[in-house]
Design an enzyme around this catalytic site. Sequence first.
Site, PDB file in Angstrom:
ATOM      1  N   GLU A 101      -7.231 -13.278 -18.173  1.00 13.50           N
ATOM      2  CA  GLU A 101      -7.075 -12.572 -19.443  1.00 13.50           C
ATOM      3  C   GLU A 101      -6.509 -13.410 -20.588  1.00 13.50           C
ATOM      4  O   GLU A 101      -6.871 -13.206 -21.741  1.00 13.50           O
ATOM      5  CB  GLU A 101      -6.154 -11.348 -19.227  1.00 13.50           C
ATOM      6  CG  GLU A 101      -6.723 -10.280 -18.316  1.00 13.50           C
ATOM      7  CD  GLU A 101      -7.927  -9.568 -18.916  1.00 13.50           C
ATOM      8  OE1 GLU A 101      -7.940  -9.389 -20.151  1.00 13.50           O
ATOM      9  OE2 GLU A 101      -8.847  -9.204 -18.166  1.00 13.50           O
ATOM     10  N   SER A 127      10.564  42.494  19.687  1.00 13.49           N
ATOM     11  CA  SER A 127      11.774  42.411  20.503  1.00 13.49           C
ATOM     12  C   SER A 127      12.575  41.146  20.279  1.00 13.49           C
ATOM     13  O   SER A 127      13.721  41.058  20.725  1.00 13.49           O
ATOM     14  CB  SER A 127      11.414  42.530  21.990  1.00 13.49           C
ATOM     15  OG  SER A 127      10.901  43.822  22.257  1.00 13.49           O
TER      16      SER A 127
END
Length: 815
Positions: free
Chosen positions: A87, A478
Amino acid sequence: MIRLIGYFFGVAIMLGLVVAGGVALYISQLTNDLPDYEVLARYEPAVTSRVHASDGELMAEFAKERRLFLPIQAIPDRVKAAFLSAEDKNFYTHPGIDVTGLVRAVVTNLQNVGSGRRPVGASTITQQVAKNFLLTSDQTYDRKIREMILAFRIEQAYSKDRILELYLNEIFFGLGSYGIAGAALAYFDKSVNELTIAEAAYLAALPKGPSNYHPFRHTERAIERRNWVVDQMVENGYVDAAEGAKAKETGLNVNPRRRGSNLFAGEYFTEEVRREIIQRYGEDALYAGGLSIRTTLDPKLQMMARTALQHGLIRFDTLRGFRGPVTTIATDGDWGVALAEVPALSDVPEWTLAVVLEVGAKGLELGLQPQREVSGELAPERRTISIATAEMGWAMRHVVDGKLLKAKSPSDVLDVGDVVYVEKTGDDGWILRQVPKVGGGMVAMDPHTGRVLAMVGGFSFAASEFNRATQAMRQPGSSFKPILYAAALDNGYTPASVVLDGPITITIGNEVWSPKNYGGQAAGPSTLRAGIERSRNLMTVRLANDMGMPLVAEYAERFGVYDRMPPHIAMSLGSGETTVMRMVSAYSVFANGGKSIKPSLIDRIQDRYGKTVYKHDDRGCEGCNAAEWRGQGEPELIDTAEQVLDPMTAYQITSMMQGVVQRGTATTIAELGRPIAGKTGTTNDEKDAWFIGFTPDIVVGVYLGYDQPSPMGKGSTGGGLAAPIFKEFMAEALKDMRPVDFQIPQGMKLIPINRQTGMQAYEGEAGVIMEAFKPGTGPADSYSIIGGEFGDSVEGAAISPSASRAISTGGGGLY
């Protein structure tokens, strides 16, 4: 002549001044509304939040932009060199604009005038930072000049390293990744420190146009661009020629990182954490805040829980027969292409989709679903398997129009083109599979801290994201009884108190309710211990009526079973709705000496800077941060947990639930040979089956039932369905741990009593059990029966319509 030259010189000067003035005015207008570049000092990009298991293993990542911020010091020089070469090779020497590159770009663009080609740029890294952070991407001269001006100013305000740091953390790389750290993970599933020259060069090639250099769609173009970057690195002296040549010989070798949940079997847990973080901090914090979330999940226990629950669901489902294929496809031509389009269960890799190619009396010939390669392309290989009729086993019992029929031939069950699941059972063996219709949930928790160690919300998260461990509201049946009996033991009753187990009719307004025991039998006068061990409904209703439902409701709310429990008699049998998570939390009170805990899936949350913003363990420790030792004692953690139950009561009910395992409704668990307490739960018409059990150090709850509550069939009890799942899990979870006994609180007395009468036993007497009594209590001196004086009918208080409906449908638990 001299005067003429002077005239033209003066005109030139005037024109120059006019042009200069025009340029100055133009630039002045451009700079009037330039963005404030000082925002770069406050740069806080959207960063990926990461979720980890308790051992540090990565579970999931959440992000709008898949980015992990890295300071420039943490980025290897080789990676920086790749980007500088690609770049801006003069980055560390130019003042923000590369004049040489700019002139070259101007010449090229003049040559391309009228060609239709896109103008060539000459942006430096500093200019790209100005554009990405402060400007738009418009292709205009105004924007370009503004970009140059900002580049100059940025260079004056920030160091080169800071500018490069901003650039490498901000740019888009494709595949949903931003920043170099995110790109390294997205493309190669590596950290930046592990990148090779070739990999770093490829990543450096991407900012120019990620879609143009896609690793699978434009492979040749991507390699060409990657190789150009390598050549630039060699030319600039960052790598030698030999290293460059070697890098150019390699392929791209892209290995995309998996998205979503990374930890196998942890999908339900991860999703629950995701919802909690959003509820606590909001979506932006999760998807952009860079949070580090350390969960309580134990990956090994999670795998054990998943396996045990899946085995239990499959075991139940196969007994109900084969319900038919997943879908049907055409088998003409390349059947692999059509089969590949059928979505498989991604979180059940043990199973494979297959299409029936041939069916006959001897069995099936099937084609397996072909795999996709990393690029997404379908693998060319087509593999077939055979399943003999004898190996079809359970699938020969198939469901037709809701009826279970016995098939005479495989052709009665499947046709050519039917798609089914298969699982390998050995070297060459295969078996048919189907996704269970029944659902279930499972939670394992540390009873002392509330840390959720494992959680499974169903058979497959890919099939259903509904979490049956936390979202399914079911009747506990239960399994609620221990809370009721604990309330009794905490208020004057003892394990040896005797309650009548006999028929009872309760009239509430215009409603008449006659509960029954599972199986319809009654045992007569029995101790509270027997009531728990044998899960006696009639005893439980009488006990609740004797001590009053408001007291039961108070304890149910204390334990966190319900936020608000209506004090109606039907609720005594667990007819209210709650979740597996709540029930496991409630049982943790028993294992934790009567202290309540707050269940948590998260240990700690840190923000992007490492600051802890949440910690589950909020216990104080004043002496833990002492600068030096001066003879002081060891620091002690201050336990702030609320005492919701007498520790002695907690031991009494635990001892009674040990009896459930040793002699009661869950004797299959006794085969583990360890001190375990627990309780089964089965609701009316066998719509829900539960088992919740614990050792001194872990509590585990399991529930099974159809998502739309409906009968699972006669005999589908908690002891028969849920307890074996608990047993399989605990056998693995405790395999390498020594057995630990439940601790008896200091001051309790162990007295031998007669199991039938509840009175003190004498030497040589049969049916004796050692029972725990609190100081000042003991077996009754005379035989008395609670509830016997009421006869067969009891008048109850008026109740709300909702409670009336619960009674009229049978209400709560059975077994």
